[in-house]
Design a protein around this motif. Structure first.
Motif, PDB file in Angstrom:
ATOM      1  N   ARG A  10      74.141 -45.744  -6.703  1.00 46.82           N
ATOM      2  CA  ARG A  10      73.095 -44.957  -6.059  1.00 46.82           C
ATOM      3  C   ARG A  10      73.099 -43.525  -6.587  1.00 46.82           C
ATOM      4  NH1 ARG A  10      70.858 -47.391  -1.559  1.00 46.82           N
ATOM      5  NH2 ARG A  10      71.639 -49.491  -1.303  1.00 46.82           N
ATOM      6  N   LYS A  11      74.286 -42.985  -6.823  1.00 49.22           N
ATOM      7  CA  LYS A  11      74.377 -41.647  -7.406  1.00 49.22           C
ATOM      8  C   LYS A  11      73.833 -41.652  -8.832  1.00 49.22           C
ATOM      9  CE  LYS A  11      77.442 -37.745  -8.313  1.00 49.22           C
ATOM     10  NZ  LYS A  11      76.691 -37.386  -9.507  1.00 49.22           N
ATOM     11  N   GLN A  12      74.176 -42.678  -9.598  1.00 49.85           N
ATOM     12  CA  GLN A  12      73.686 -42.783 -10.965  1.00 49.85           C
ATOM     13  C   GLN A  12      72.158 -42.835 -11.003  1.00 49.85           C
ATOM     14  OE1 GLN A  12      74.654 -46.468 -13.014  1.00 49.85           O
ATOM     15  NE2 GLN A  12      74.728 -45.401 -14.964  1.00 49.85           N
ATOM     16  N   VAL A  13      71.580 -43.631 -10.125  1.00 46.40           N
ATOM     17  CA  VAL A  13      70.125 -43.741 -10.052  1.00 46.40           C
ATOM     18  C   VAL A  13      69.504 -42.405  -9.627  1.00 46.40           C
ATOM     19  CG1 VAL A  13      68.263 -44.836  -8.734  1.00 46.40           C
ATOM     20  CG2 VAL A  13      70.045 -46.228  -9.758  1.00 46.40           C
ATOM     21  N   ALA A  14      70.125 -41.731  -8.671  1.00 47.62           N
ATOM     22  CA  ALA A  14      69.633 -40.422  -8.239  1.00 47.62           C
ATOM     23  C   ALA A  14      69.684 -39.420  -9.390  1.00 47.62           C
ATOM     24  CB  ALA A  14      70.446 -39.917  -7.048  1.00 47.62           C
ATOM     25  N   ASP A  15      70.760 -39.447 -10.169  1.00 50.08           N
ATOM     26  CA  ASP A  15      70.889 -38.546 -11.316  1.00 50.08           C
ATOM     27  C   ASP A  15      69.818 -38.841 -12.367  1.00 50.08           C
ATOM     28  OD1 ASP A  15      73.053 -37.324 -10.099  1.00 50.08           O
ATOM     29  OD2 ASP A  15      74.560 -38.355 -11.334  1.00 50.08           O
ATOM     30  N   LEU A  16      69.586 -40.123 -12.640  1.00 53.16           N
ATOM     31  CA  LEU A  16      68.544 -40.491 -13.614  1.00 53.16           C
ATOM     32  C   LEU A  16      67.159 -40.107 -13.105  1.00 53.16           C
ATOM     33  CD1 LEU A  16      69.832 -43.974 -14.803  1.00 53.16           C
ATOM     34  CD2 LEU A  16      69.770 -41.853 -16.136  1.00 53.16           C
ATOM     35  N   SER A  17      66.922 -40.266 -11.817  1.00 53.39           N
ATOM     36  CA  SER A  17      65.641 -39.890 -11.229  1.00 53.39           C
ATOM     37  C   SER A  17      65.411 -38.385 -11.355  1.00 53.39           C
ATOM     38  CB  SER A  17      65.585 -40.292  -9.755  1.00 53.39           C
ATOM     39  OG  SER A  17      65.674 -41.687  -9.640  1.00 53.39           O
ATOM     40  N   ARG A  18      66.460 -37.609 -11.078  1.00 51.23           N
ATOM     41  CA  ARG A  18      66.372 -36.155 -11.209  1.00 51.23           C
ATOM     42  C   ARG A  18      66.095 -35.772 -12.663  1.00 51.23           C
ATOM     43  NH1 ARG A  18      69.757 -33.268 -13.385  1.00 51.23           N
ATOM     44  NH2 ARG A  18      71.490 -34.730 -13.123  1.00 51.23           N
ATOM     45  N   LEU A  19      66.776 -36.438 -13.586  1.00 48.57           N
ATOM     46  CA  LEU A  19      66.594 -36.156 -15.004  1.00 48.57           C
ATOM     47  C   LEU A  19      65.169 -36.474 -15.446  1.00 48.57           C
ATOM     48  CD1 LEU A  19      68.256 -35.215 -17.452  1.00 48.57           C
ATOM     49  CD2 LEU A  19      68.747 -37.613 -17.911  1.00 48.57           C
ATOM     50  N   LYS A  20      64.662 -37.612 -15.020  1.00 47.94           N
ATOM     51  CA  LYS A  20      63.297 -38.014 -15.386  1.00 47.94           C
ATOM     52  C   LYS A  20      62.271 -37.041 -14.804  1.00 47.94           C
ATOM     53  CE  LYS A  20      60.254 -41.181 -16.902  1.00 47.94           C
ATOM     54  NZ  LYS A  20      60.070 -41.579 -18.263  1.00 47.94           N
ATOM     55  N   ALA A  21      62.495 -36.578 -13.582  1.00 49.79           N
ATOM     56  CA  ALA A  21      61.571 -35.651 -12.914  1.00 49.79           C
ATOM     57  C   ALA A  21      61.636 -34.238 -13.486  1.00 49.79           C
ATOM     58  CB  ALA A  21      61.867 -35.612 -11.416  1.00 49.79           C
ATOM     59  N   SER A  22      62.643 -33.956 -14.310  1.00 53.94           N
ATOM     60  CA  SER A  22      62.809 -32.606 -14.854  1.00 53.94           C
ATOM     61  C   SER A  22      61.709 -32.229 -15.835  1.00 53.94           C
ATOM     62  CB  SER A  22      64.176 -32.470 -15.531  1.00 53.94           C
ATOM     63  OG  SER A  22      64.210 -33.244 -16.722  1.00 53.94           O
ATOM     64  N   GLY A  23      60.988 -33.228 -16.359  1.00 49.53           N
ATOM     65  CA  GLY A  23      59.879 -32.949 -17.262  1.00 49.53           C
ATOM     66  C   GLY A  23      60.287 -32.697 -18.702  1.00 49.53           C
ATOM     67  N   LEU A  24      61.520 -33.019 -19.069  1.00 44.06           N
ATOM     68  CA  LEU A  24      61.956 -32.827 -20.444  1.00 44.06           C
ATOM     69  C   LEU A  24      61.099 -33.668 -21.387  1.00 44.06           C
ATOM     70  CD1 LEU A  24      65.825 -32.977 -19.950  1.00 44.06           C
ATOM     71  CD2 LEU A  24      64.474 -30.962 -20.500  1.00 44.06           C
ATOM     72  N   ASP A  25      60.706 -33.081 -22.509  1.00 43.52           N
ATOM     73  CA  ASP A  25      59.837 -33.771 -23.466  1.00 43.52           C
ATOM     74  C   ASP A  25      60.414 -35.102 -23.932  1.00 43.52           C
ATOM     75  OD1 ASP A  25      57.838 -31.871 -23.397  1.00 43.52           O
ATOM     76  OD2 ASP A  25      58.610 -30.756 -25.132  1.00 43.52           O
ATOM     77  N   GLU A  26      61.725 -35.144 -24.162  1.00 46.51           N
ATOM     78  CA  GLU A  26      62.344 -36.366 -24.688  1.00 46.51           C
ATOM     79  C   GLU A  26      62.325 -37.519 -23.690  1.00 46.51           C
ATOM     80  OE1 GLU A  26      63.703 -33.308 -24.425  1.00 46.51           O
ATOM     81  OE2 GLU A  26      65.862 -33.436 -24.316  1.00 46.51           O
ATOM     82  N   LEU A  27      61.937 -37.247 -22.444  1.00 47.23           N
ATOM     83  CA  LEU A  27      61.903 -38.294 -21.424  1.00 47.23           C
ATOM     84  C   LEU A  27      60.489 -38.779 -21.104  1.00 47.23           C
ATOM     85  CD1 LEU A  27      64.557 -36.881 -18.944  1.00 47.23           C
ATOM     86  CD2 LEU A  27      64.851 -38.653 -20.661  1.00 47.23           C
ATOM     87  N   LYS A  28      59.473 -38.127 -21.655  1.00 44.82           N
ATOM     88  CA  LYS A  28      58.094 -38.472 -21.307  1.00 44.82           C
ATOM     89  C   LYS A  28      57.731 -39.907 -21.676  1.00 44.82           C
ATOM     90  CE  LYS A  28      56.309 -33.829 -21.185  1.00 44.82           C
ATOM     91  NZ  LYS A  28      55.504 -32.816 -21.832  1.00 44.82           N
ATOM     92  N   GLU A  29      58.224 -40.388 -22.788  1.00 46.45           N
ATOM     93  CA  GLU A  29      57.878 -41.738 -23.256  1.00 46.45           C
ATOM     94  C   GLU A  29      58.984 -42.757 -22.993  1.00 46.45           C
ATOM     95  OE1 GLU A  29      54.843 -42.476 -24.538  1.00 46.45           O
ATOM     96  OE2 GLU A  29      54.314 -40.396 -24.097  1.00 46.45           O
ATOM     97  N   VAL A  30      59.970 -42.381 -22.205  1.00 45.88           N
ATOM     98  CA  VAL A  30      61.120 -43.252 -21.959  1.00 45.88           C
ATOM     99  C   VAL A  30      60.868 -44.124 -20.738  1.00 45.88           C
ATOM    100  CG1 VAL A  30      63.564 -43.289 -21.319  1.00 45.88           C
ATOM    101  CG2 VAL A  30      62.737 -41.641 -22.998  1.00 45.88           C
ATOM    102  N   ASP A  31      61.129 -45.412 -20.886  1.00 45.39           N
ATOM    103  CA  ASP A  31      61.075 -46.344 -19.764  1.00 45.39           C
ATOM    104  C   ASP A  31      62.493 -46.610 -19.294  1.00 45.39           C
ATOM    105  OD1 ASP A  31      58.271 -46.714 -19.883  1.00 45.39           O
ATOM    106  OD2 ASP A  31      58.516 -48.210 -21.467  1.00 45.39           O
ATOM    107  N   PHE A  32      62.757 -46.311 -18.030  1.00 48.56           N
ATOM    108  CA  PHE A  32      64.071 -46.580 -17.449  1.00 48.56           C
ATOM    109  C   PHE A  32      64.068 -47.971 -16.839  1.00 48.56           C
ATOM    110  CE2 PHE A  32      65.361 -41.907 -16.394  1.00 48.56           C
ATOM    111  CZ  PHE A  32      65.653 -41.697 -17.726  1.00 48.56           C
ATOM    112  N   ILE A  33      65.155 -48.692 -17.077  1.00 50.20           N
ATOM    113  CA  ILE A  33      65.345 -50.013 -16.496  1.00 50.20           C
ATOM    114  C   ILE A  33      66.763 -50.055 -15.921  1.00 50.20           C
ATOM    115  CG2 ILE A  33      65.564 -52.480 -16.978  1.00 50.20           C
ATOM    116  CD1 ILE A  33      63.581 -52.070 -19.285  1.00 50.20           C
ATOM    117  N   ALA A  34      66.891 -50.522 -14.707  1.00 51.26           N
ATOM    118  CA  ALA A  34      68.203 -50.712 -14.091  1.00 51.26           C
ATOM    119  C   ALA A  34      68.413 -52.199 -13.895  1.00 51.26           C
ATOM    120  CB  ALA A  34      68.287 -49.984 -12.750  1.00 51.26           C
ATOM    121  N   ILE A  35      69.612 -52.652 -14.206  1.00 52.70           N
ATOM    122  CA  ILE A  35      69.969 -54.056 -14.004  1.00 52.70           C
ATOM    123  C   ILE A  35      71.144 -54.082 -13.042  1.00 52.70           C
ATOM    124  CG2 ILE A  35      70.773 -56.189 -15.069  1.00 52.70           C
ATOM    125  CD1 ILE A  35      69.432 -55.227 -17.666  1.00 52.70           C
TER     126      ILE A  35
END
Length: 145
Positions: A10-35
């Motif tokens: 849950r912490k890992q997912v929260a960290d990834l969510s925060r990172l994705k929401a940061s608006g960094l250019d390198e994340l705009k085209e990235v699709d996150f998948i959790a298994i």
């Protein structure tokens, strides 16, 4: 990730969510998948509870984990490193969901970054529970694509 009841996941997912929401250019085209190693129903419940900016898939037989040779074992789950990470997770407000029974509580997760041309850019295998890939390594891998 390990399993849907795991506070470390849950912490890992929260960290990834925060990172994705940061608006960094390198994340705009990235699709996150959790298994997760739980059931489809557990995955659906997990997705309702967390703010994950991607898809969640279930692999109760852990074939993905086996194919990626992810760590598994009681000593990789219960050790000083994992205990420290668990305390960090709890102090961040992430709760362990003991009612969510994992298919294998000793299975560790990891992180895989694959380029659009299907090249593996990063493969991180968690050595112990909570041994998630460092944010800087993840960002460097994404920048290299």
């Amino acid at each position: 990730m390990r399993h849907y009841g795991c506070s470390l996941c849950r912490k890992q997912v929260a960290d990834l969510s925060r990172l994705k929401a940061s608006g960094l250019d390198e994340l705009k085209e990235v699709d996150f998948i959790a298994i997760g190693s739980g059931t489809v129903q557990q995955g659906a419940e997990f997705l309702k509870e967390v703010n994950f900016p991607g898809a969640v898939y279930s692999d109760p037989q852990r074939k993905t984990y086996q194919a990626l040779n992810f760590t598994k074992g009681i000593l990789s789950t219960f050790n000083p490193g994992g205990l420290g990470k668990l305390m960090e997770s709890f102090s961040s407000g992430n709760k362990q969901r003991f009612e969510v029974i994992p298919t294998d509580p000793f299975q560790q997760g990891g992180c895989l970054v694959v380029s659009p041309s299907n090249d593996v850019v990063l493969l991180h295998r968690d050595d112990f529970a909570g041994d998630h890939v460092e944010e800087s390594k993840l960002l460097n891998a994404l920048r290299s694509i």
